[in-house]
Design an enzyme around this catalytic site. Structure first.
Site, PDB file in Angstrom:
ATOM      1  N   VAL A  26       0.843  -1.208   0.000  1.00 31.74           N
ATOM      2  CA  VAL A  26       0.000   0.000   0.000  1.00 31.74           C
ATOM      3  C   VAL A  26       0.879   1.258   0.000  1.00 31.74           C
ATOM      4  O   VAL A  26       0.639   2.199  -0.759  1.00 31.74           O
ATOM      5  CB  VAL A  26      -0.955  -0.008   1.220  1.00 31.74           C
ATOM      6  CG1 VAL A  26      -1.684   1.321   1.347  1.00 31.74           C
ATOM      7  CG2 VAL A  26      -1.966  -1.144   1.081  1.00 31.74           C
ATOM      8  N   THR A 101      -1.286  -4.593   9.432  1.00 28.92           N
ATOM      9  CA  THR A 101      -2.193  -4.931  10.538  1.00 28.92           C
ATOM     10  C   THR A 101      -2.486  -6.426  10.427  1.00 28.92           C
ATOM     11  O   THR A 101      -3.559  -6.832  10.000  1.00 28.92           O
ATOM     12  CB  THR A 101      -3.510  -4.130  10.467  1.00 28.92           C
ATOM     13  OG1 THR A 101      -4.053  -4.248   9.143  1.00 28.92           O
ATOM     14  CG2 THR A 101      -3.310  -2.681  10.792  1.00 28.92           C
ATOM     15  N   THR A 136      -5.730  -1.203   6.986  1.00 36.01           N
ATOM     16  CA  THR A 136      -7.087  -1.691   7.283  1.00 36.01           C
ATOM     17  C   THR A 136      -7.185  -1.951   8.771  1.00 36.01           C
ATOM     18  O   THR A 136      -6.464  -2.792   9.309  1.00 36.01           O
ATOM     19  CB  THR A 136      -7.358  -2.995   6.513  1.00 36.01           C
ATOM     20  OG1 THR A 136      -7.169  -2.693   5.135  1.00 36.01           O
ATOM     21  CG2 THR A 136      -8.765  -3.492   6.733  1.00 36.01           C
ATOM     22  N   LYS A 214     -14.239  -0.397   4.467  1.00 38.31           N
ATOM     23  CA  LYS A 214     -13.129  -1.222   3.968  1.00 38.31           C
ATOM     24  C   LYS A 214     -13.388  -2.704   4.243  1.00 38.31           C
ATOM     25  O   LYS A 214     -13.249  -3.560   3.364  1.00 38.31           O
ATOM     26  CB  LYS A 214     -11.819  -0.764   4.618  1.00 38.31           C
ATOM     27  CG  LYS A 214     -10.608  -1.621   4.294  1.00 38.31           C
ATOM     28  CD  LYS A 214     -10.287  -1.598   2.797  1.00 38.31           C
ATOM     29  CE  LYS A 214      -9.308  -2.663   2.386  1.00 38.31           C
ATOM     30  NZ  LYS A 214      -7.938  -2.280   2.363  1.00 38.31           N
ATOM     31  N   PHE A 259     -15.082 -10.981  -9.905  1.00 38.58           N
ATOM     32  CA  PHE A 259     -14.982 -11.818  -8.704  1.00 38.58           C
ATOM     33  C   PHE A 259     -15.939 -13.007  -8.733  1.00 38.58           C
ATOM     34  O   PHE A 259     -16.488 -13.415  -7.723  1.00 38.58           O
ATOM     35  CB  PHE A 259     -15.121 -10.969  -7.428  1.00 38.58           C
ATOM     36  CG  PHE A 259     -13.829 -10.247  -7.138  1.00 38.58           C
ATOM     37  CD1 PHE A 259     -13.420  -9.217  -7.965  1.00 38.58           C
ATOM     38  CD2 PHE A 259     -12.999 -10.647  -6.114  1.00 38.58           C
ATOM     39  CE1 PHE A 259     -12.195  -8.594  -7.774  1.00 38.58           C
ATOM     40  CE2 PHE A 259     -11.769 -10.023  -5.911  1.00 38.58           C
ATOM     41  CZ  PHE A 259     -11.390  -8.991  -6.736  1.00 38.58           C
ATOM     42  N   CYS A 270      -5.191  -9.646   2.500  1.00 39.58           N
ATOM     43  CA  CYS A 270      -6.364  -8.904   2.980  1.00 39.58           C
ATOM     44  C   CYS A 270      -7.587  -9.771   3.285  1.00 39.58           C
ATOM     45  O   CYS A 270      -8.114  -9.730   4.399  1.00 39.58           O
ATOM     46  CB  CYS A 270      -6.748  -7.839   1.957  1.00 39.58           C
ATOM     47  SG  CYS A 270      -5.539  -6.524   1.899  1.00 39.58           S
ATOM     48  N   LYS A 330      -2.291 -15.142  -6.171  1.00 37.83           N
ATOM     49  CA  LYS A 330      -2.927 -14.883  -7.463  1.00 37.83           C
ATOM     50  C   LYS A 330      -1.799 -14.519  -8.418  1.00 37.83           C
ATOM     51  O   LYS A 330      -0.640 -14.407  -7.983  1.00 37.83           O
ATOM     52  CB  LYS A 330      -3.962 -13.765  -7.358  1.00 37.83           C
ATOM     53  CG  LYS A 330      -3.386 -12.413  -6.992  1.00 37.83           C
ATOM     54  CD  LYS A 330      -4.458 -11.329  -7.033  1.00 37.83           C
ATOM     55  CE  LYS A 330      -3.841  -9.967  -6.774  1.00 37.83           C
ATOM     56  NZ  LYS A 330      -4.811  -8.884  -6.854  1.00 37.83           N
TER      57      LYS A 330
HETATM   58  C1  UDX Z   1      -8.083  -7.348  -2.189  1.00 33.16           C
HETATM   59  C2  UDX Z   1      -9.182  -6.358  -2.619  1.00 33.16           C
HETATM   60  O1  UDX Z   1      -9.632  -6.682  -3.942  1.00 33.16           O
HETATM   61  C3  UDX Z   1      -8.656  -4.929  -2.570  1.00 33.16           C
HETATM   62  O2  UDX Z   1      -9.697  -4.018  -2.901  1.00 33.16           O
HETATM   63  C4  UDX Z   1      -8.148  -4.666  -1.161  1.00 33.16           C
HETATM   64  O3  UDX Z   1      -7.626  -3.374  -1.054  1.00 33.16           O
HETATM   65  C5  UDX Z   1      -7.088  -5.684  -0.767  1.00 33.16           C
HETATM   66  O4  UDX Z   1      -7.635  -7.003  -0.893  1.00 33.16           O
HETATM   67  P1  UDX Z   1      -5.907  -8.394  -3.305  1.00 33.16           P
HETATM   68  O5  UDX Z   1      -5.696  -9.104  -2.015  1.00 33.16           O
HETATM   69  O6  UDX Z   1      -4.751  -7.733  -3.959  1.00 33.16           O
HETATM   70  O7  UDX Z   1      -7.040  -7.255  -3.141  1.00 33.16           O
HETATM   71  O8  UDX Z   1      -6.459  -9.478  -4.327  1.00 33.16           O
HETATM   72  P2  UDX Z   1      -7.793  -9.755  -5.146  1.00 33.16           P
HETATM   73  O9  UDX Z   1      -7.555  -9.488  -6.573  1.00 33.16           O
HETATM   74  O10 UDX Z   1      -8.971  -9.120  -4.542  1.00 33.16           O
HETATM   75  O11 UDX Z   1      -7.895 -11.342  -4.956  1.00 33.16           O
HETATM   76  C6  UDX Z   1      -8.028 -11.908  -3.656  1.00 33.16           C
HETATM   77  C7  UDX Z   1      -8.108 -13.406  -3.741  1.00 33.16           C
HETATM   78  O12 UDX Z   1      -9.316 -13.810  -4.368  1.00 33.16           O
HETATM   79  C8  UDX Z   1      -6.986 -14.049  -4.548  1.00 33.16           C
HETATM   80  O13 UDX Z   1      -6.577 -15.226  -3.888  1.00 33.16           O
HETATM   81  C9  UDX Z   1      -7.638 -14.359  -5.876  1.00 33.16           C
HETATM   82  O14 UDX Z   1      -7.037 -15.419  -6.570  1.00 33.16           O
HETATM   83  C10 UDX Z   1      -9.034 -14.708  -5.435  1.00 33.16           C
HETATM   84  N1  UDX Z   1     -10.041 -14.511  -6.481  1.00 33.16           N
HETATM   85  C11 UDX Z   1     -10.296 -13.259  -6.959  1.00 33.16           C
HETATM   86  C12 UDX Z   1     -10.738 -15.608  -6.966  1.00 33.16           C
HETATM   87  O15 UDX Z   1     -10.520 -16.755  -6.548  1.00 33.16           O
HETATM   88  N2  UDX Z   1     -11.718 -15.397  -7.916  1.00 33.16           N
HETATM   89  C13 UDX Z   1     -12.007 -14.159  -8.397  1.00 33.16           C
HETATM   90  O16 UDX Z   1     -12.908 -14.053  -9.248  1.00 33.16           O
HETATM   91  C14 UDX Z   1     -11.272 -13.063  -7.916  1.00 33.16           C
END
Ligand code: UDX
Length: 442
Positions: A26, A101, A136, A214, A259, A270, A330
């Protein structure tokens, strides 16, 4: 105070002196974006490795486009790095807290870094400085920060960050919305002005609501993924196809496509900690958040389900060689925190499998990593697949789609693949002689 509006394209805010504390996923994008808006930014990082990498002109994390953004700031002499937050905050108009955090043992967010940083900087802040919390944090943390700073001339504002790893630069430069929570209207408008004209809606509210927004955002997104993973399980049970099902869902504008990709479960820095923290916050305040607890349980089950698929494909995991493609939580990040891929790898190792992993972000530095103990790190996906009974594709790196799969099948003991991201074309894999298992489709 509860207002929401889309700002007009405002003139750029006057240049301010800003300290960002914490050079992580961040803090670095925040520093880069503020510098790109013409501000004078000091990024404070006390970790030796991170600080030294930044000083050398490198980034301590992998994030597309971030190096360029930071380089621009550095060349324009708008970004400087310091080790000490106390030094960094001198004469600053704004201080952003971007410290971790992590999840504590009871599920609650561990606020020790936030508290420590606030206590440390309190006496050194310039009169009238605004301290902004981007980490957060649970409801009430703005008050905790204000108390730790202990000064009546300093305002604390909550400004949660919504950026995703992998798209942090674009998310920060073009936010969907900017949430600013404060009981001090003057401080709130000064912070809103820092981000004015970036295109996102501005939501001005009180700190408690900002902090809750958040958690609500992350909890909603995690629940959406758990829902699609549960639907994938149902599809397998009834013989439906999750890909077509998601098409049928997503064209409903109220639902949308985002998502709704099934996978091995959600992870990262997160979702797991924020969902646990929100359930905990609910409990503390007398609310049993059973919907969210269900989404968390479903995620634990999903990791089990994918592991079971690999075991089924292998026949017996004990002594079996399993190739793993992807270990980050991811694609487009090097982050393995709470990665479902790592959780699955650990289960495979515990079951006696010989695990060979490939991930484009792994390097020599990872050979001694605790989360990869007892695992063989290979330098390409073919090596990971060599002599394997099963390959498990766990992170959606696009490169896995474009491999010569005929060649992969030749190096394996038996060509079998568990595609936990539904990245590959099942028919094409079958044509190459693979037994194929995806998620929610055959
Ligand atoms: C997340 C939130 O999206 C973001 O807004 C916040 O500030 C921090 O947390 P991030 O942790 O970077 O962001 O990843 P994100 O792209 O949201 O994916 C989170 C998890 O969900 C990953 O393990 C990803 O593989 C999984 N995921 C995401 C899925 O399994 N399917 C989806 O369709 C989308």
């Amino acid at each position: 105070m509860s207002r929401s509006h889309t700002p007009r394209r405002a003139a750029r805010a006057p240049q301010s002196k800003i300290c960002v504390i914490g050079a992580g996923y961040v803090g670095i994008p925040t520093a880069g974006v503020l510098a790109s808006r013409g501000h004078d930014v000091v990024l404070a990082e006390r970790d030796d490795y991170r600080f030294e990498e930044l000083e050398k002109g490198n980034l301590p994390i992998v994030e597309p486009g971030l190096q360029e953004l930071i380089d621009e700031g550095r060349i324009a002499e708008r970004i400087h790095f310091v080790r000490s937050a106390v030094e960094g905050v001198q004469d600053c108009d704004f201080v952003f807290l971007c410290v971790p955090t992590p999840q504590g043992d009871d599920g609650a967010a561990d606020l020790s870094y936030v508290k420590e940083a606030s206590l440390e900087i309190g006496p050194h802040l310039a009169p009238g400085c605004v301290v902004i919390n981007k980490s957060t944090v649970p409801v009430g943390t703005a008050d905790l920060v204000a108390r730790a700073i202990g000064r009546t001339d300093i305002s604390v504002v909550s400004n949660p960050e919504f950026l995703r790893e992998g798209t942090a630069v674009a998310d920060s430069l073009h936010p969907d919305r900017i949430v600013v929570g404060s009981n001090d209207a003057h401080a709130a408008s000064a912070v809103a002005e820092l981000f004015a004209g970036m295109g996102g809606a501005m939501v001005l509210t009180d700190p408690t609501t900002a902090e809750t927004i958040k958690y609500a955002s992350n909890a909603f997104l995690a629940t959406k993924i758990s829902f699609v993973n549960a639907m994938a399980a149902l599809c397998e049970a009834v013989g439906a196809d999750i890909k077509d099902l998601v098409l049928g869902l997503g064209f409903d504008k109220r639902i949308g496509f985002e998502f709704l990709s099934p996978g091995p479960g959600w992870g990262g820095s997160c979702f797991p900690k924020d969902t646990a923290a929100l359930v905990h916050i609910g409990k503390e305040h007398g609310y049993e958040f059973s919907l969210l607890q269900g989404a968390i349980d479903c995620n634990v089950e999903q990791i089990e389900r994918v592991t079971a698929k690999i075991a089924t494909m292998a026949g017996d995991l004990k002594g079996a060689t399993i190739g793993v493609w992807g270990v980050t939580f991811k694609a487009e990040t090097d982050d393995r925190r709470s990665s479902p891929a790592i959780a699955i790898v650990r289960k495979l190792v515990d079951a006696g499998a010989r695990v060979r992993v490939y991930d484009p972000t792994l390097s020599e530095r990872d050979r001694d990593a605790e989360d990869l103990a007892g695992v063989e790190i290979t330098s390409d996906p073919f090596e990971a697949a060599r002599d394997a009974k099963v390959v498990a594709l766990l992170t959606e790196w696009q490169m896995f789609r474009w491999l010569d799969h005929a060649q992969v099948s030749e190096v394996m003991e038996v060509p079998a693949i568990v595609d936990a991201r539904n990245l590959l074309d099942p028919d094409s894999m079958k044509r190459h002689g693979f037994r194929y298992m995806g998620i929610g489709r055959s």
